[in-house]
Design an enzyme around this catalytic site. Structure first.
Site, PDB file in Angstrom:
ATOM      1  NE  ARG A  92      41.770  33.127  37.139  1.00 61.48           N
ATOM      2  CZ  ARG A  92      42.223  32.451  38.018  1.00 61.48           C
ATOM      3  NH1 ARG A  92      43.547  32.530  38.539  1.00 61.48           N
ATOM      4  NH2 ARG A  92      41.629  31.632  38.747  1.00 61.48           N
ATOM      5  CB  SER A 185      41.791  32.846  41.708  1.00 54.21           C
ATOM      6  OG  SER A 185      41.849  32.089  42.673  1.00 54.21           O
ATOM      7  CG  HIS A 186      45.909  33.746  43.481  1.00 56.97           C
ATOM      8  ND1 HIS A 186      44.930  32.643  42.590  1.00 56.97           N
ATOM      9  CD2 HIS A 186      47.080  33.720  42.977  1.00 56.97           C
ATOM     10  CE1 HIS A 186      46.037  32.274  41.525  1.00 56.97           C
ATOM     11  NE2 HIS A 186      47.148  32.719  41.637  1.00 56.97           N
ATOM     12  CG  ASP A 350      41.655  32.633  47.189  1.00 55.32           C
ATOM     13  OD1 ASP A 350      40.735  32.307  47.879  1.00 55.32           O
ATOM     14  OD2 ASP A 350      41.901  32.485  45.916  1.00 55.32           O
ATOM     15  CG  ASP A 352      38.076  32.428  43.999  1.00 56.16           C
ATOM     16  OD1 ASP A 352      39.203  32.515  44.464  1.00 56.16           O
ATOM     17  OD2 ASP A 352      37.784  31.702  43.367  1.00 56.16           O
ATOM     18  CG  ASP A 354      39.464  28.985  45.358  1.00 58.01           C
ATOM     19  OD1 ASP A 354      40.246  29.867  45.363  1.00 58.01           O
ATOM     20  OD2 ASP A 354      39.629  28.727  43.737  1.00 58.01           O
ATOM     21  NE  ARG A 355      44.403  29.661  44.358  1.00 59.88           N
ATOM     22  CZ  ARG A 355      45.361  29.589  43.847  1.00 59.88           C
ATOM     23  NH1 ARG A 355      46.538  29.416  44.002  1.00 59.88           N
ATOM     24  NH2 ARG A 355      45.181  29.340  42.163  1.00 59.88           N
ATOM     25  CB  THR A 418      48.154  22.096  38.221  1.00 61.92           C
ATOM     26  OG1 THR A 418      49.441  21.728  39.138  1.00 61.92           O
ATOM     27  CG2 THR A 418      47.615  23.349  38.961  1.00 61.92           C
ATOM     28  CD  GLU A 437      44.890  22.313  42.605  1.00 56.00           C
ATOM     29  OE1 GLU A 437      44.791  21.797  41.809  1.00 56.00           O
ATOM     30  OE2 GLU A 437      44.931  23.332  43.090  1.00 56.00           O
ATOM     31  CB  SER A 439      48.501  26.384  44.225  1.00 53.13           C
ATOM     32  OG  SER A 439      47.521  25.724  43.834  1.00 53.13           O
ATOM     33  CE  LYS A 450      42.091  26.443  44.157  1.00 52.58           C
ATOM     34  NZ  LYS A 450      41.878  26.012  42.797  1.00 52.58           N
TER      35      LYS A 450
END
Length: 627
Positions: A92, A185-186, A350, A352, A354-355, A418, A437, A439, A450
């Protein structure tokens, strides 16, 4: 303004709209970046005209051309670039870094150089992303390099969209060799913000450190990039394009994932809840990738009203938002759920997909509690777990709420570092079913990532199961009711996380070294205010499946009453360092369960800040985010 077009059999070229004499920028000599304008037909991207810089890698005059299976393959000379070591969730950086000449191309080629030939030669790879800025250009680069390295077929989501959990699901269902996920991600999106790339293996699991370490090593010695001389692929509609023995199939990003969700959950049970006249549901897609999934799943399949989807159109900059589903950044949803006439259930996902974040009316479910409550109710409410979970696991910083469920249900339990990849080995070995997690990541062994929408459907299943015999007008069991009943059974683990984002790296590292020095001198029984030290360490994990060791995974101060303070530097950002402090305290007394977490944890929070001297090392007086 009219744009000339070029006729290419079975393919519509965005590039042709602007440069009819240049069907592919991969055959250019070094030139300034052209401005390419392209019309986009997909309803997920409503703007009529997209303009972007389309330079990414360049063919030098000295490049070598060969022919393979009907394809012209170019070997492009390149040089190593710095800073391509992956973190816990891939590589990233800021968009402008990836836009540097050959930056992304080098990493993709280094990946192929790191894999055994049998892992991709003539094989199938999946490609998807969260819709953020630069994904369109990146997808074309990845497709051409994949073809240049002998991949047989690429399955790519329409518009380049496919959530991270859906990529994992498609890899598994289509028996693909692996897949690329274009996402940070987020983290925020847009020309000035973040972009990311990661690779998942044939199980749908993020590549292990043994592979990511090889990728990094190869980025330090790379000398050429193999790329196929093919036109850009039109990703706006489902269909198949062939060039020699290489195929690109643009697929519906939702269908395989939706089919899997219907196998895991009782959709009729959930539909009976959501379609009730006395039940209100809202989902915030945060202008991210789950906007492409929300209507097909929640509205079309489960009967929710269209206005129950908030921020449901994926945008390259997430609507100028920060697509992180927490109490700070999902403010639209939080304001709705804490209003006087709030819906019964609210959730967000989020960038992508996954959260997740789960809210009841005026009631927040911590991620640590969420996975514990799902695990405690899974066998009764979710058909996939009708025989009971095989095992439970959490990341080390996540609260011990899940441990107590595992103990009561007599299930195997694992505490891992993590990073979702640490759960994958346990799942593949048949030792783990449900994990999470703190997060905002929750999931199970239905895939190897996730899964935000899975968590939302799991909660809706539990609520629907608890209310299946309730008639319209009867008081329904709420999110808060379920959480409080859980605490009464298992006790409450008060938990909070303080995030200090984009700290100056040297100060953050000095703070961590200072804490390591303290830990090296600590002794059991030492007093820290009203707390007595049980142990302090730098968490290390030995994988029970393959014996691999992950060290320096977080600094822990664990006290005799079960309270914990944990310090970590996060690897999910693209700039600076993010310091995370995790504070946890167990409370068995039901009479104290309704105390606000920040109030209940204040003595421990003050102790955590005092021990670390965070303000002294970083200059930060307040956290960026409190969870």
């Amino acid at each position: 303004m009219a744009f000339p077009t070029m006729a290419v059999p079975s393919l519509k070229l965005e590039a042709a709209l602007a440069r009819p004499k240049l069907p592919s920028i991969s055959i250019l000599h070094t030139i300034a970046a052209p401005r390419v304008a392209s019309f986009v037909k997909s309803p997920l991207f409503p703007r009529k005209l997209c303009v972007s810089n389309r330079f990414r890698f360049v063919v030098k005059a000295s490049s070598v051309q060969t022919t393979s299976e009907g394809l012209q393959i170019k070997a492009i000379p390149t040089k190593p670039v710095e800073g391509q070591k992956t973190g816990t969730s891939g590589l990233r950086k800021k968009v402008k870094v990836f836009q540097q000449e050959n930056y992304l191309a080098n990493w993709i080629q280094a990946l192929f150089n790191s894999l055994p030939l049998e892992d991709y030669k003539d094989g199938v790879l999946v490609l998807g992303g969260d819709g953020r800025y630069f994904n369109r250009e990146a997808a074309q680069i990845i497709i051409k390099i994949a073809a240049g390295n002998g991949v047989g077929k690429i399955l790519v989501g329409r518009d380049g969209l496919m959530s991270t959990p859906a990529v994992s699901a498609v890899i598994r269902k289509q028996k693909a060799n692996g897949g690329f996920i274009m996402s940070a991600s987020h983290n925020p999106g847009g020309p000035e913000y973040d972009w990311g790339i990661k690779f998942n293996y044939s199980s749908g699991q993020p590549a292990p450190e043994s592979i990511t370490d090889k990728i990094y090593g190869n980025t330090l010695s790379i000398s050429e990039i193999k790329t196929a001389d093919i036109p850009d692929v039109d990703l706006s509609s489902v269909g198949t394009v062939r060039h020699g023995n290489f195929t690109v199939e643009v697929v519906d990003p939702v269908s395989d994932y939706l089919e899997l969700m219907e196998e895991v959950f009782d959709f009729q049970l959930i539909k009976d809840l959501i379609s009730r006249a006395d039940y209100r549901f809202i989902f915030d897609a945060m202008h991210a990738v789950t906007g492409a999934y929300a209507k097909p799943i929640f509205v079309d399949r489960l009967g929710a009203s269209l206005d129950s989807i908030l921020n449901g159109v994926p945008l390259e900059d997430f609507g100028h938002g920060h697509p992180d589903p927490n109490l700070t950044y999902a403010k639209d949803l939080v304001n709705i759920m804490y209003a006087k006439d709030a819906p019964d259930f609210g959730a967000a996902s989020d960038g992508d997909g996954d959260r997740n974040m789960i809210l009841g009316r005026g009631f927040f479910i911590t991620p640590s509690d969420s996975v514990a409550i799902i695990a405690a109710n899974a066998q009764a409410a979710i058909p996939y777990f009708k025989d009971g979970p095989k095992g439970l696991a959490r990341s080390m910083p996540t609260s011990g709420a899940l441990d107590r469920v595992a103990s009561k249900l007599n299930l195997p339990f694992f505490e891992v570092p993590t990073g979702w990849k640490f759960f994958g080995n346990l799942m593949d070995a048949g030792r783990l079913s449900i994990c999470g997690e703190e997060s905002f990541g929750t999931g199970s062994d239905h895939i190897r990532e996730k899964d935000g929408i899975w968590a939302v459907l799991a909660w809706l299943s539990i609520i629907a199961y608890r209310n299946k015999d309730k008639k319209v007008g009867e008081k329904l069991v709420s999110v808060a009711d379920i959480a409080k009943e859980h605490w009464a059974t298992y006790g409450r683990n008060f938990f909070s996380r303080y995030d200090y984002e984009e700290c100056e790296s040297s100060g953050a590292n000095k703070m961590m070294e200072y804490l390591r020095d303290i830990i090296s001198k600590t002794k059991q029984g030492e007093k820290y205010g009203n707390y007595t030290l049980k142990f302090a360490d730098d968490f290390s994990y030995t994988d029970p499946v393959d014996g691999s060791v992950a060290s320096k995974q977080g600094l822990r101060f664990v006290f005799t009453d079960g309270s914990r303070i944990i310090y970590r530097l996060s690897g999910t950002g693209s700039a600076g360092a993010t310091i995370r402090i995790y504070i946890e305290q167990f409370e068995p007394d039901v009479a104290k369960h309704d105390v606000d977490a920040q109030t209940g944890l204040k003595p421990l929070i003050d102790l955590a800040l005092s021990i670390s001297k965070l303000e002294e090392f970083t200059g930060r007086e307040k956290p960026t985010v409190i969870t």
